[in-house]
Design a protein around this motif. Structure first.
Motif, PDB file in Angstrom:
ATOM      1  N   LEU A  69      51.242   2.740  46.607  1.00 16.70           N
ATOM      2  CA  LEU A  69      50.484   2.001  45.590  1.00 16.70           C
ATOM      3  C   LEU A  69      49.010   1.958  45.977  1.00 16.70           C
ATOM      4  N   ASN A  70      48.129   1.810  44.993  1.00 15.61           N
ATOM      5  CA  ASN A  70      46.687   1.730  45.230  1.00 15.61           C
ATOM      6  C   ASN A  70      46.308   0.397  45.868  1.00 15.61           C
ATOM      7  N   VAL A  80      43.751 -13.686  35.243  1.00 16.26           N
ATOM      8  CA  VAL A  80      42.998 -12.810  34.343  1.00 16.26           C
ATOM      9  C   VAL A  80      42.262 -11.742  35.148  1.00 16.26           C
ATOM     10  N   GLY A  81      41.696 -12.115  36.281  1.00 18.33           N
ATOM     11  CA  GLY A  81      41.009 -11.147  37.133  1.00 18.33           C
ATOM     12  C   GLY A  81      41.927 -10.039  37.607  1.00 18.33           C
ATOM     13  N   VAL A  82      43.127 -10.394  38.002  1.00 21.98           N
ATOM     14  CA  VAL A  82      44.097  -9.391  38.450  1.00 21.98           C
ATOM     15  C   VAL A  82      44.475  -8.453  37.302  1.00 21.98           C
ATOM     16  N   ILE A  83      44.648  -9.010  36.128  1.00 25.75           N
ATOM     17  CA  ILE A  83      44.965  -8.175  34.961  1.00 25.75           C
ATOM     18  C   ILE A  83      43.835  -7.186  34.699  1.00 25.75           C
ATOM     19  N   GLY A 120      41.784  -1.574  34.937  1.00 26.07           N
ATOM     20  CA  GLY A 120      40.719  -0.654  35.323  1.00 26.07           C
ATOM     21  C   GLY A 120      41.171   0.539  36.144  1.00 26.07           C
ATOM     22  N   GLY A 121      42.287   0.389  36.891  1.00 30.47           N
ATOM     23  CA  GLY A 121      42.613   1.497  37.760  1.00 30.47           C
ATOM     24  C   GLY A 121      44.090   1.773  37.928  1.00 30.47           C
ATOM     25  N   GLY A 122      44.896   0.862  37.545  1.00 24.59           N
ATOM     26  CA  GLY A 122      46.331   1.055  37.740  1.00 24.59           C
ATOM     27  C   GLY A 122      46.748   0.805  39.162  1.00 24.59           C
ATOM     28  N   VAL A 123      48.049   0.712  39.354  1.00 25.00           N
ATOM     29  CA  VAL A 123      48.600   0.342  40.645  1.00 25.00           C
ATOM     30  C   VAL A 123      49.071   1.566  41.416  1.00 25.00           C
TER      31      VAL A 123
END
Length: 109
Positions: free
Chosen positions: A53-54, A95-98, A103-106
């Motif tokens: 995972l990223n 919300v920040g995590v979402i 923005g980049g995916g996991v």
């Protein structure tokens, strides 16, 4: 499977953090041992999850859910107060995590 490892990392991190409070400044050996073991195990599972995972989104998920878990645990276990501003902060974290995940995916690659 990597998300199971991430969930385990979060669970052990929250347990360790709540045990830190219960250790009363590391004066109670039982909770103090749980703190050290919990963080070691948490980082082990986090490192394993990061093999597929990223790091940015996963760290955001780990820290955000850990923060919210510690907040909820503090309320339930230690009677810490819930205020509207703390709830707003928890919502902002989620919300920040979402946004980070959008923005980049996991997943790597």
């Amino acid at each position: 499977m990597p998300f199971v490892l991430l969930a385990l990392a979060i669970a052990f991190e929250v347990t360790a953090t709540l045990s830190m409070r219960a250790s009363d400044g590391f004066t109670k050996p039982g909770p103090a041992v749980v703190v050290v073991a919990g963080y070691v195990i948490s980082f082990f599972f986090l490192a394993k999850a990061l093999t597929s995972l990223n790091v940015g989104p996963v760290y955001a998920i780990w820290s955000a859910l850990g923060t919210i878990g510690a907040f909820v645990g503090g309320v339930l276990l230690f009677g810490e107060q819930v205020r509207p501003l703390t709830i707003a902060g928890a919502v902002i974290i989620v919300v920040g995590v979402i946004v980070i995940n959008l923005g980049g995916g996991v997943h790597q690659g």
